[in-house]
Design a protein around this motif. Structure first.
Motif, mmCIF file in Angstrom:
data_model
loop_
_atom_site.group_PDB
_atom_site.id
_atom_site.type_symbol
_atom_site.label_atom_id
_atom_site.label_comp_id
_atom_site.label_asym_id
_atom_site.label_seq_id
_atom_site.Cartn_x
_atom_site.Cartn_y
_atom_site.Cartn_z
ATOM 1 N N LEU A 74 5.963 -4.232 1.401
ATOM 2 C CA LEU A 74 4.734 -3.576 0.954
ATOM 3 C C LEU A 74 3.643 -3.682 2.003
ATOM 4 O O LEU A 74 3.410 -4.754 2.568
ATOM 5 N N ALA A 75 2.973 -2.559 2.251
ATOM 6 C CA ALA A 75 1.765 -2.551 3.080
ATOM 7 C C ALA A 75 0.664 -1.839 2.316
ATOM 8 O O ALA A 75 0.903 -0.790 1.696
ATOM 9 N N ARG A 76 -0.514 -2.426 2.342
ATOM 10 C CA ARG A 76 -1.683 -1.793 1.727
ATOM 11 C C ARG A 76 -2.587 -1.269 2.838
ATOM 12 O O ARG A 76 -2.979 -2.023 3.744
ATOM 13 N N VAL B 284 5.486 2.592 10.553
ATOM 14 C CA VAL B 284 4.746 2.960 11.757
ATOM 15 C C VAL B 284 3.619 3.887 11.321
ATOM 16 O O VAL B 284 3.844 4.825 10.549
ATOM 17 N N TYR B 285 2.399 3.624 11.795
ATOM 18 C CA TYR B 285 1.269 4.437 11.355
ATOM 19 C C TYR B 285 0.239 4.562 12.468
ATOM 20 O O TYR B 285 0.212 3.774 13.427
ATOM 21 N N PHE C 94 11.341 -3.867 17.622
ATOM 22 C CA PHE C 94 10.329 -3.181 16.819
ATOM 23 C C PHE C 94 9.172 -2.702 17.686
ATOM 24 O O PHE C 94 8.753 -1.539 17.622
ATOM 25 N N LEU C 95 8.655 -3.583 18.515
ATOM 26 C CA LEU C 95 7.532 -3.211 19.372
ATOM 27 C C LEU C 95 7.936 -2.124 20.356
ATOM 28 O O LEU C 95 7.152 -1.201 20.645
ATOM 29 N N GLY D 9 2.344 -0.788 13.836
ATOM 30 C CA GLY D 9 3.255 -0.856 12.711
ATOM 31 C C GLY D 9 3.347 -2.208 12.062
ATOM 32 O O GLY D 9 2.746 -3.191 12.514
ATOM 33 N N GLU D 10 4.116 -2.235 10.993
ATOM 34 C CA GLU D 10 4.434 -3.438 10.242
ATOM 35 C C GLU D 10 5.948 -3.523 10.116
ATOM 36 O O GLU D 10 6.610 -2.525 9.785
#
Length: 293
Positions: A108-110, A86-87, A57-58, A74-75
């Motif tokens: 879920l990500a807020r 990824v943001y 992931f990283l 990212g998460e």
């Protein structure tokens, strides 16, 4: 003043995992390097990204940053069909990640947009390809986010299509029986039709009389909110697959009000037939545009 939010969805086959172990992230960089880098990227098939110390992931996040010239973080979300978000941290602050002990908080990500302090939440989903009933159950749970006053996005490989004449169907007799069992339902006369129950639970069934959807849960397919989207919509899988449109970016009513779809921004990237395809799925993009004082 307007703020554009560029969102992308990509089912990265096997998360880059190679048959002889190890990972190949070149298909990921080939998918994103040629075009302007999105603000948010929803990735499906994060295969063994958790089990191997999050290193894949990283590496994927670092590879995307290097290829696009844009800073990403990212998460990573858990589950048998793991996903990732990824943001750009210059655009969003992360307020909360998933809560694995609660089914409705998984994937879920807020987030909060840094330019106008507006909240946004996203669920990055990969529904089971083998069980239409499980997809319906997940859709029923996520339907609770439809009336939320927080702008909410569902992005993912939902492994089923929706109803409507503008969506592709499959040549069911041509497909293997296992694919038919996974993606379709059989009528009493022995014919097959696509299993649209799960996606329709969120966005509503297509009403052929009114040419609109009815009885949805407050979510909308962004392609149907873009007047310039292709009609009919192309498949989101490449040649050799089911031929269906199964990768979706959905937004709820609150998101449609706060972040309406920018006309002409919905795009399913059709790969160059002269080059190897980076995945069995196609990249899907849309831009949401928010007006600010």
């Amino acid at each position: 003043m307007t703020i554009d939010l560029k969102i992308s969805l990509f089912n990265f086959r096997n998360g880059g995992l190679r048959p002889n172990s190890g990972y190949d992230f070149r298909p990921l960089t080939e998918t994103y390097a040629p075009a302007p880098a999105p603000d948010l990227i929803a990735l499906c098939e994060a295969k063994f990204w958790f089990a191997r110390g999050r290193t894949p992931f990283l590496t994927a996040v670092q590879t995307l940053s290097a290829a696009t010239g844009r800073t990403y973080v990212g998460e990573l979300f858990s589950g048998a069909l793991a996903t990732a978000l990824v943001y750009d941290p210059n655009v969003f602050d992360l307020e909360a990640g998933e809560e694995v002990d609660f089914a409705d908080k998984q994937n879920l990500a807020r987030l909060r947009h840094r330019n106008d302090d507006s909240p946004l939440q996203i669920l990055v989903e990969h529904w089971p390809f083998w069980d239409g009933h499980a997809r319906v159950a997940r859709a029923k749970l996520l339907a609770t986010y439809g009336p939320s006053n927080i702008p909410t996005i569902i992005a993912g490989d939902l492994n089923s299509t929706a109803s409507g004449p503008h969506l592709p169907t499959a040549d069911w007799p041509r497909l293997p029986a296992t694919v038919r069992d996974h993606k379709a339902q059989q009528d009493p006369d022995g014919s097959w039709h696509p299993d649209t129950r799960a996606v329709d639970r969120l966005i509503g069934r297509w009403n052929t009389t009114t040419d609109s959807r009815a009885d949805g849960a407050g979510f909308h397919h962004v392609a149907e909110l873009d007047p310039d989207a292709p009609n009919p919509l192309p498949p989101t899988v490449n040649a050799g697959g089911s031929g269906l449109h199964i990768d979706y970016i959905l937004i709820n009513d609150a998101c449609q009000h706060a972040w309406p779809v920018k006309p002409g921004s919905y795009n399913i990237h059709i790969p160059d037939p002269a080059r190897p395809t980076p995945s069995d799925h196609r990249r899907v993009d849309v831009t949401l545009r928010r007006a600010t004082p």
